[in-house]
Scaffold this motif. Sequence first.
Motif, mmCIF file in Angstrom:
data_model
loop_
_atom_site.group_PDB
_atom_site.id
_atom_site.type_symbol
_atom_site.label_atom_id
_atom_site.label_comp_id
_atom_site.label_asym_id
_atom_site.label_seq_id
_atom_site.Cartn_x
_atom_site.Cartn_y
_atom_site.Cartn_z
ATOM 1 N N SER A 43 44.968 13.843 -13.087
ATOM 2 C CA SER A 43 46.423 13.614 -12.999
ATOM 3 C C SER A 43 47.048 14.465 -11.891
ATOM 4 C CB SER A 43 47.100 13.963 -14.325
ATOM 5 O OG SER A 43 46.552 13.202 -15.369
ATOM 6 N N CYS A 89 50.322 20.146 -20.717
ATOM 7 C CA CYS A 89 51.034 19.266 -19.786
ATOM 8 C C CYS A 89 52.547 19.330 -19.883
ATOM 9 C CB CYS A 89 50.603 17.830 -20.021
ATOM 10 S SG CYS A 89 48.842 17.612 -19.820
ATOM 11 N N CYS A 158 44.484 19.907 -21.565
ATOM 12 C CA CYS A 158 44.832 18.511 -21.259
ATOM 13 C C CYS A 158 43.672 17.597 -21.660
ATOM 14 C CB CYS A 158 45.218 18.298 -19.803
ATOM 15 S SG CYS A 158 45.489 16.532 -19.483
HETATM 16 ZN ZN ZN Z 1 45.762 16.342 -17.264
#
Ligand code: ZN
Length: 347
Positions: A43, A89, A158
């Motif tokens: 991400s 996050c 995460c």
């Molecule tokens: Zn992540």
Amino acid sequence: MSTAKAYAAISATEPLVATTIERRSVGAHDVLIDIKFAGICHSDIHTVRGEWGPQQYPLAPGHEIAGIVTEVGAEVTRHKVGDRVGVGCMVNSCRECVNCKKGEEQYCLAGNVGTYGAVDRDGTITQGGYSTHVVVTEDFVVNIPDGIELDVAAPLLCAGITTYSPLRHWGAGPGKKVAVVGLGGLGHMAVKLAHAMGAEVTVLSQSLKKQEDGLRLGADDYYATSNPETFEKLAGTFDLIINTVSASIDISSYLQLLALDGALVNVGAPAEPLPVNAFALIGGRRSFAGSMIGGIRETQEMLNFCAEHNLGAEVEVIPAEQINEAYERVMASDVRYRFVIDTATLN
Ligand code: ZN
Ligand code: NAP
Ligand code: ZN
């Protein structure tokens, strides 16, 4: 305010560079965390490269943060100086909407405040964990149990919670057949967690290159999706499929691998759409669902579960100057299985 050393993107197309960023002063409900390790999530790459929309630069990514509390605000009760803690996050939410009240702050109706690149409730733009320290409101800081080293704990914030949450929600456990698509950062945690929950686990990877690793991590079976026979052999097999792939794949062919009433849960977040053939769903009362990280309470539960089961991520610890090279290896599916930045190398 204080200054933190960091690695940040300066545009969507240039490599990340060493820089400094500002951190707010420690407020009454804040804790100051000396960051020890920060994981590199796919991400981070989607975001800094503008694949999920335009960003404000410089932008220091990083939402898999593990460190030590070095200062607490006057009204902090959940943490104390010296605590081993993590930040994932999000760093805030409205706390008042129906989802926040349920402890599902990631689905805050006002939008959760992302750890980087988001407007914080004080109006500043958040900056992430590729950095020496961070100031976070105490309610969005979790405790890392003593049994888990900080470097292997970072990715749990995460990759760990993003896979733990759907595995729990869709009932992975004894007697359930779970497939994990993609053996990267999220995928390898999904395998470890689903195995620890007692499910029968199959990896569906592009090739058999990582088969030995997959079986060692806890998978019972391992198949290459580049081989069309895989889709014939496994048709109608799984109760739950967790798709962790960072690119668009042919979802309909994976839906065919679900048993009656099975669910394919997408956690991968490619910028491109994921088209679905209706017949792949209606032909087996199947569900196609999505899931985003997990709430703070569940993140703590996941960390406690990992400590109980002696689980951490498989990491390759790198100095900050190798971040750009690590990004290229993640893009080439050459991550075994999470890059983690040793933030001491930022000094
Ligand atoms: Zn992540
Ligand atoms: P990663 O480490 O790069 O792993 C992705 C894996 O997907 C790769 O290792 C590869 O596994 C497979 N893959 C990559 N490209 C592929 C392609 N073109 N076709 C088929 N398979 C491919 O990434 P990650 O950090 O685990 O993140 C995975 C995705 O989840 C990203 O899109 C990320 O943004 C998203 N994410 C979502 C959430 C959420 O809350 N839902 C949270 C974190 C991350 P094999 O080599 O085994 O095939
Ligand atoms: Zn809310």
